[in-house]
Design an enzyme around this catalytic site. Structure first.
Site, mmCIF file in Angstrom:
data_model
loop_
_atom_site.group_PDB
_atom_site.id
_atom_site.type_symbol
_atom_site.label_atom_id
_atom_site.label_comp_id
_atom_site.label_asym_id
_atom_site.label_seq_id
_atom_site.Cartn_x
_atom_site.Cartn_y
_atom_site.Cartn_z
ATOM 1 C CG ASP A 1 7.011 -47.491 14.346
ATOM 2 O OD1 ASP A 1 6.409 -47.728 13.945
ATOM 3 O OD2 ASP A 1 7.777 -47.770 15.472
ATOM 4 C CB SER A 2 11.505 -49.079 13.092
ATOM 5 O OG SER A 2 12.669 -49.666 12.894
ATOM 6 C CB ALA A 3 10.003 -52.131 9.436
ATOM 7 C CB ALA B 1 9.446 -42.190 14.034
#
Length: 753
Positions: free
Chosen positions: A423-425, A451
């Site tokens: 997710d994200s990074a 995500a």
């Protein structure tokens, strides 16, 4: 109601309320209420045409007709939410203004706050309209003159933001999220006060989050302090604040509400070189070296989570890698029989802006994943910036991924199907790890679930990025500081006030640390040169090229020019050699290195890797036509003046460096030949996320290359909803969607009969 109906209804009510309070005499409160409704009328009438124009063309930027999502749509939706809230409040005032129970002061304060928010949203709509007029057709990210980008961003950050952090906090999100956001904002401003009193921030505990009573009862004070904190405090503050969830008390509470698993243990992978078979020819082995960038070889921490105790997970070999982290590090319960190895394995990479959190922060939802998927999960604890900038995290994640593929039997899996999830990074690192595996020629994952990933780290503008003005979880200044730290520029941006605060001893300590850092980088550069020279002796056709000190040995190898290899054995070859072999069929692949020339002054053509060759000349001509009169701050109509921030905009550093264009940092900028090596990609994004355009544009690029990709966009939730999975029904449904996407990778649907 559609946008025009909402606006007309609001204007009618505003005029009625304005007339009523104007007739109530010369009192100050009545005058202010009349003025508020006059302002609401003016802003609503000025905003509606601009939103209509944006909405009329928004469909041109969607992935497809089934996925109506992009930053323009999100901005219109957010403005509509504000208009609807003002409509409801105006109706309430019209119905109750004569009552003796009418709370004049409370309603006045709320109306003034939302009027300020509406004014700022109108400014964002004009900014979006300017992007629409100046961008290349079909592009969401601004790709013009970098000076115009700098003007745009510096103009944008001067806007007032405090109104979005006070009474209007989280108005655009689902109502179940708002109490959580209010708690976070109170905790953040309280934590900020303690952080200022503790220079390192290390002595701050969870008690800091519960001492903000005055911020809880005064939304305006909280909003002003929140704005000051997010604009001025450094990346170390965010690192400390985000890691507060990992203290024993809070992590124990989170785990009590999560699924109970048989295995949850922290492992330390030793920095040992090993070999893996080449995908194209399994008889040939590829050498996988341990991470080297910045700090030299070191262990990589990973966490193994499994709902059932499976074969191999209690082996002596795996136990020898175990690392103690307290009484809850190993949750093994005696069972009469072990479960067989799963055919699937999930390799997870956590988010946290590249600067914060670990697998422990994400353990609650990972336990649920392990239960629902019936597969072991290996979550990677990569080193964090600014202490370990790019490419250290990428090297560690790639090393851990390769180790998991090679030793999947120890993890309780046969490895038939492997999914990378993050997710994200972490989503960014999932893409770059897969790109790196393809460059090495080793097995790539069977699919990726990302995500709300960050695919564009370069400082630029897009319609969804405008949402960072009001997002309490992803403000623009915080995003800039995290990218700055990951790119290795954090230590270079100290202001004079910071130097004065350090004192003489602190300055000596800082300069000594910088000297040691330079020596370490110098040694790494010398090692790069030595190893590359050795490789060139065995491959005389390779062309040497100057590389920046920041690149690791393997990253430097990626950047070398391409040429055929012949029939040499691949055992022990460098990544450079493998990329030569794999790229022999695509000699026109753009060079990916950060050469000495690339580290100099950047030109617009150097930025626009997204453009096709036939578009390059058109883009260059458009860039030449830009002049100072086209700057964004001239985009406002005459007489419109948004509220400006009272804090110094110079405190926000918009870091820009050629390294941010490296496709292993910004995979959206990767050339087609690299993206075509990716496995099926499943992206789950948030409609109100400043990172939405990252997902939309990345999915569009993959779709244009006929690569298998899906994009699902959840409504009314903030960035980071996976960590809020237990908060409400909406977050649980979004988390379930991520599990469904992973299941598509692990158990792909069969061909139609």
């Amino acid at each position: 109601m559609d946008l025009r109906t909402v606006t007309q209804s609001l204007v009618t009510l505003a005029e009625d309320n304005m007339a009523f309070f104007s007739s109530q005499g010369p009192g100050e409160t009545a005058r202010r209420l009349s003025g508020v409704f006059a302002g609401v009328r003016e802003q609503a009438l000025g905003l509606e045409p601009t939103l209509g124009r944006l909405l009329s063309v928004a469909h041109l930027f969607d992935l497809d007709a089934e996925t109506p999502a992009n930053g323009y749509r999100s901005l219109v939706h957010t403005a509509r939410c504000c208009l609807v809230h003002l409509l409801h409040k105006s109706r309430y005032v019209a119905s109750n203004r004569r009552s003796i129970f009418f709370r004049t002061s409370h309603n006045l304060a709320e109306l003034e706050a939302y009027l300020t928010a509406l004014t700022q949203l109108r400014a964002l709509a004009y900014y979006a309209q300017h992007l629409l007029a100046t961008n290349q057709p079909g592009r969401l990210f601004f790709e013009g003159d970098e000076r115009v980008i700098a003007d745009f961003l510096h103009e944008y950050i001067t806007l007032h933001k405090g109104c979005f952090y006070g009474r209007c906090l989280g108005f655009q999100f689902t109502p179940a999220i708002r109490p959580f956001l209010q708690t976070v904002s109170i905790g953040l401003v309280s934590f900020g006060e303690h952080y200022k009193r503790n220079e390192t921030g290390l002595s701050v505990t969870a008690s800091s989050l519960f001492t903000g009573g005055r911020f809880a009862i005064d939304p305006e004070l909280r909003g002003a302090e929140f704005e000051r904190i997010v604009q001025n405090l450094d990346v170390h503050f965010w690192k400390t604040f985000w890691n507060i969830t990992e203290i024993q008390v809070l992590s124990s509470l989170a785990n009590m509400a999560s699924a109970t698993v048989r295995v949850s243990r922290l492992l330390s992978l030793p920095p040992i070189t090993f070999e893996m078979p080449l995908t194209a020819d399994p008889k040939v082995m590829v050498t996988i070296s341990p991470p080297l960038a910045h700090t030299g070889p070191g262990p990589v921490l990973v966490r193994l989570i499994s709902y059932d105790l499976r074969e191999g997970q209690d082996s002596e070999e795996l136990s020898s890698l175990g690392r103690s982290e307290g009484p809850r590090s190993l949750e093994l319960r005696s069972r009469p029989q072990q479960a067989p190895r799963s055919r699937c394995l999930v390799v997870h990479i956590h988010g946290g802006g590249f600067v914060a959190q670990t697998s422990k922060s994400h353990e609650p939802y990972l336990k649920s994943w392990a239960q629902e998927l019936g597969a072991p999960i290996l979550s990677i604890d990569y080193s964090l910036a600014p202490e370990a900038p790019f490419p250290r995290a990428l090297e560690e994640c790639f090393y851990a991924y390769c180790w998991a593929v090679k030793h999947c039997a120890l993890l309780g899996s046969t490895g038939e199907r492997i999914c990378l999830a993050g997710d994200s990074a972490g989503g960014n690192l999932c893409f770059t790890v897969s790109l790196r595996a393809a460059a090495y020629g080793v097995r790539v994952p069977d699919g990726i679930m990302a995500a709300y990933p960050a695919t564009m780290l370069q400082a630029t503008a897009s319609p969804s990025r405008l949402l960072s003005l009001m997002d309490p979880l992803l403000p623009l200044s915080m995003l800039s500081k995290c990218v700055n730290a990951y790119a290795g520029g954090e230590t270079e941006d100290h202001c004079d006030s910071d130097q004065k605060a350090l004192g003489m001893v602190g300055l000596v300590q800082r300069d000594t640390a910088l000297l040691l850092r330079d020596l370490r980088l110098g040694a790494s550069s010398w090692l790069n040169s030595f190893l590359e020279l050795s490789g060139q002796k065995s491959h005389p056709n390779s062309v040497p090229i100057a590389e920046p000190m920041r690149c690791s040995v393997s990253e430097t190898a990626l950047a070398q020019p391409e040429s055929p290899l012949g029939k040499d054995s691949l055992k022990g070859l460098t990544l450079h050699d493998l990329s030569l072999r794999g790229s022999s069929e695509t000699p026109d692949t753009p060079q990916l290195s950060l050469s000495a020339e690339a580290r100099g002054h950047s030109t617009p053509s150097a930025v626009n890797i997204l453009l096709r060759p036939e578009d390059a000349s058109e883009e260059s001509e458009a860039g030449d036509e830009l002049s100072t009169k086209d700057r964004v701050y001239a985009a406002f109509p005459e007489g419109f003046h948004p509220r400006r921030s009272s804090h110094d905009a110079k405190q926000v550093t918009l870091y820009s460096s050629p390294i941010l264009k490296n496709p292993f940092m910004s995979p959206l900028l990767a050339p087609d030949s690299m993206l075509q090596t990716l496995p099926p990609v499943h992206i789950v994004a948030c409609a109100l996320d400043p990172m939405l355009d990252d997902s939309v544009m990345f999915a569009r690029r993959l779709r244009s290359l006929s690569q298998p990709v899906t994009l699902r966009v959840v409504e009314d939730l903030p960035h980071g909803f996976l960590s809020l999975a237990a908060l409400c029904q909406e977050t649980r449904q979004a988390a379930a969607l991520c599990v469904e996407r992973i299941r598509l990778v692990l158990n792909p649907p069969g061909p139609p009969v």
